[in-house]
Design an enzyme around this catalytic site. Sequence first.
Site, PDB file in Angstrom:
ATOM      1  CB  CYS A   1      -0.914   0.110   1.208  1.00 17.44           C
ATOM      2  SG  CYS A   1      -2.063  -1.197   1.154  1.00 17.44           S
TER       3      CYS A   1
ATOM      4  NE  ARG B   1       4.555   1.488  -0.095  1.00 11.48           N
ATOM      5  CZ  ARG B   1       5.605   1.386   0.913  1.00 11.48           C
ATOM      6  NH1 ARG B   1       6.731   1.585   0.440  1.00 11.48           N
ATOM      7  NH2 ARG B   1       5.344   0.932   1.963  1.00 11.48           N
TER       8      ARG B   1
ATOM      9  CD1 TRP C   1      -0.241  -6.122  -2.993  1.00 10.99           C
ATOM     10  CD2 TRP C   1      -0.592  -6.830  -0.848  1.00 10.99           C
ATOM     11  NE1 TRP C   1       0.214  -7.513  -2.980  1.00 10.99           N
ATOM     12  CE2 TRP C   1       0.093  -7.981  -1.623  1.00 10.99           C
ATOM     13  CE3 TRP C   1      -0.668  -7.037   0.617  1.00 10.99           C
ATOM     14  CZ2 TRP C   1       0.029  -9.322  -1.129  1.00 10.99           C
ATOM     15  CZ3 TRP C   1      -0.540  -8.279   1.022  1.00 10.99           C
ATOM     16  CH2 TRP C   1      -0.042  -9.383   0.243  1.00 10.99           C
TER      17      TRP C   1
ATOM     18  CG  ASN D   1       1.716   1.024   4.209  1.00  6.99           C
ATOM     19  OD1 ASN D   1       3.130   1.197   4.205  1.00  6.99           O
ATOM     20  ND2 ASN D   1       1.466  -0.298   4.027  1.00  6.99           N
ATOM     21  N   GLY D   2      -0.569  -0.761   6.358  1.00  6.23           N
ATOM     22  CA  GLY D   2      -0.275  -1.811   7.790  1.00  6.23           C
ATOM     23  C   GLY D   2      -1.593  -2.711   7.909  1.00  6.23           C
TER      24      GLY D   2
ATOM     25  CD  GLU E   1      16.453 -13.418  -7.714  1.00  5.88           C
ATOM     26  OE1 GLU E   1      16.113 -14.191  -6.801  1.00  5.88           O
ATOM     27  OE2 GLU E   1      16.191 -12.634  -8.056  1.00  5.88           O
TER      28      GLU E   1
ATOM     29  CE  LYS F   1      13.200 -11.753  -9.655  1.00  2.00           C
ATOM     30  NZ  LYS F   1      13.646 -11.216  -8.797  1.00  2.00           N
TER      31      LYS F   1
ATOM     32  CD  GLU G   1       9.504 -11.784  -8.163  1.00  4.07           C
ATOM     33  OE1 GLU G   1       9.402 -11.418  -7.135  1.00  4.07           O
ATOM     34  OE2 GLU G   1      10.524 -11.853  -9.092  1.00  4.07           O
TER      35      GLU G   1
ATOM     36  CG  HIS H   1      18.009 -37.238  -4.485  1.00  7.23           C
ATOM     37  ND1 HIS H   1      17.885 -38.252  -4.193  1.00  7.23           N
ATOM     38  CD2 HIS H   1      18.924 -36.642  -4.673  1.00  7.23           C
ATOM     39  CE1 HIS H   1      19.134 -38.619  -4.175  1.00  7.23           C
ATOM     40  NE2 HIS H   1      19.710 -37.426  -4.498  1.00  7.23           N
TER      41      HIS H   1
ATOM     42  CE  LYS I   1      11.632  -3.068  -6.009  1.00  9.95           C
ATOM     43  NZ  LYS I   1      12.011  -4.255  -6.287  1.00  9.95           N
TER      44      LYS I   1
HETATM   45  C1  G6P Z   1       8.695  -8.543  -2.204  1.00  9.87           C
HETATM   46  C2  G6P Z   1       9.281  -8.227  -3.423  1.00  9.87           C
HETATM   47  C3  G6P Z   1      10.527  -8.951  -3.696  1.00  9.87           C
HETATM   48  C4  G6P Z   1      11.848  -8.852  -2.456  1.00  9.87           C
HETATM   49  C5  G6P Z   1      11.120  -9.318  -1.221  1.00  9.87           C
HETATM   50  C6  G6P Z   1      11.845  -8.579   0.004  1.00  9.87           C
HETATM   51  O1  G6P Z   1       8.446 -10.044  -2.199  1.00  9.87           O
HETATM   52  O2  G6P Z   1       8.377  -8.700  -4.470  1.00  9.87           O
HETATM   53  O3  G6P Z   1      11.356  -8.453  -4.868  1.00  9.87           O
HETATM   54  O4  G6P Z   1      12.717  -9.537  -2.731  1.00  9.87           O
HETATM   55  O5  G6P Z   1       9.832  -8.567  -0.945  1.00  9.87           O
HETATM   56  O6  G6P Z   1      11.875  -7.373  -0.071  1.00  9.87           O
HETATM   57  P1  G6P Z   1      13.207  -6.729   0.528  1.00  9.87           P
HETATM   58  O7  G6P Z   1      12.993  -5.305   0.267  1.00  9.87           O
HETATM   59  O8  G6P Z   1      13.270  -6.915   1.957  1.00  9.87           O
HETATM   60  O9  G6P Z   1      14.619  -7.077  -0.097  1.00  9.87           O
END
Ligand code: G6P
Length: 614
Positions: free
Chosen positions: A2, A27, A74, A100-101, A487, A491, A494, A510, A609
């Site tokens: 948010c 956000r 969000w 936000n929260g 990773e 990616k 996502e 396995h 994010k």
């Molecule tokens: C969210 C984002 C990710 C990020 C993660 C941790 O899930 O979409 O891209 O890696 O949070 O966020 P931070 O800001 O703590 O690295």
Amino acid sequence: MCGIVAYIGKKEAYPILIKGLQRLEYRGYDSAGVALIHNQELNLFKKQGKVSELISFASDKDTSGTIGIGHTRWATHGAPSDRNAHPHFSGNSDLAIIHNGIIENYASLKAELSQRGHQFSSDTDTEVLIHLIEDIRIKAGVDLEEAVRIALNEVVGAYAIVVLSKKNPDMLIAAKKSSPLVIGIGETDEYYIASDATPIIEYTKNVLYLNDEEIAILKKGEELRLINIKNQPKVPYIQELEMQLEAIEKGGFDHFMIKEIFEQPTSIKNSMRGRIDLNKGIVSLGGIREYKQKIINAERIIIVACGTSWHAGLVGEYLIEDFARIPVEVEYASEFRYRNPIITESDVVIAISQSGETADTLAAIKLAKEKGATIIGICNVVGSSISRATDAGSYTHAGPEIGVASTKAFTAQVTVLSLMALSLAQAKGSLSDSKLRQLMVELSTIPEKVEKLLNTDNQIKAIAEKFKNARNFLYLGRGYNFPVALEGALKLKEISYIHAEGYPAAEMKHGPIALIDEEMPVVVIATKHGNYEKVVSNIEEVKARNGKIIAIVTEGDTEVKAIADYTIEVPETDEALSPLLTTIPLQLLSYYIAIMRGCNVDQPRNLAKSVTVE
Ligand code: G6P
């Protein structure tokens, strides 16, 4: 998650709020809304969907006013919908709030308020808070500031809020706990409020980051006043923003994600700037200098993080154990905090976070701190909550990352972890001088190697074209490149919504091997110095089952090239530093596949994010 934004001053608020919401859309983008006061009226415009939906909705309406609040959501409590969109009103429609929260005790507060006759028009926890403030204001006969303060003493949870009142058309009240809030001090009588500094930067560089449980009272014609929820006055600490406006714009690229991928030669260089002195043969991270001995003497290091930052943490584990011979454990912050971990005063916790606001990472820090551990931060956002909660730390200096899928922040984190491991090894004497020097030189050449690698762009586009309709992907890597496999898979999931799994290459037999058939693309990282022969065997195992191999190999490789369906070459480097290179083609592959599938790469569905809820 948010994003909140507010303005009070002499300018028209609506364009400032909308622009701010667009900057904060990373956000969350389930709904957007604004409330403005104009001619003694409190006008509300809100809409499910992105900020663009709100703009079209409000295009034929009167959005005048020099004071207003805005929100991009969000969803947590209550599905994405117009009625659950913020701002929310009090029962008498005098007050409006953005939040936000999460108000954790909202259900009991709602039950009490309902008994007293309050009626709610949304499913959100936020609406309960504004009703509570209204209830206190009327019942206790106090002013708005006092009502907000009393209400915040009754809530449990996290909040960054801004409250607007029709009866007080020249005032905004902002407060925060656990969720971030920044106030920009503009020209006389003018204030900007936002979840981060990006909506503020083009108007002013003077900002105040609110601390937990602080309340700011912003009135036209008066200086900003700060108190805490116990009603003690606080002295505002105004600081200057270092961020540049260009850093938060697309600068000719189609998306923030691709801009950020291409920024990596610079962002990695910035993460290293002033930290490696090849002439003197010294690696130093100023921010942790005083804690270096403490880290070297630590019984163990615990790295806590979430998402992509957790993957960087895994690379960090390999680096620190390999170079500095200090035991390291890597934990998901969300698991760590709830599993009664054993933490002692001789432990050092390294918290990694791009945003510096991730709720679980912040909570893990608090827990470790209570138990006496030393906390080191690796954050990208200067002044963020995590950077302020740690004992010491190093910023990654990647610059603002706007694309929801993290790219340049990851490589910057790995760069800082490499520097940290080298500097600890140097202080401890766990690597020979010649090895140290070789690694320092290698690290310094990474930015130009990344630059070169980015030229394989078109080749990766062609591979993406072949596999854009795949339903599953497997990513395999060993050693330093196992976290890169994780990773790479993350990616792809996502942003393209293709199911993908990362696996240690040897573990494939396995379980995941059962999935392999001619439909299954398998991305294998097979760099020259990383258990190469073993990975080649793993590739053969996939080939024997007709899987399609996309291999990331070292320049000049012939062996894997002969068996893989597609190969992407990365420049040669020390295996320990190879994640900084092997990650790049995987980012590009995900990006192009997602684009070809018509996905919104900068704002993938359901993600945010900055995850400021648990
Ligand atoms: C969210 C984002 C990710 C990020 C993660 C941790 O899930 O979409 O891209 O890696 O949070 O966020 P931070 O800001 O703590 O690295």
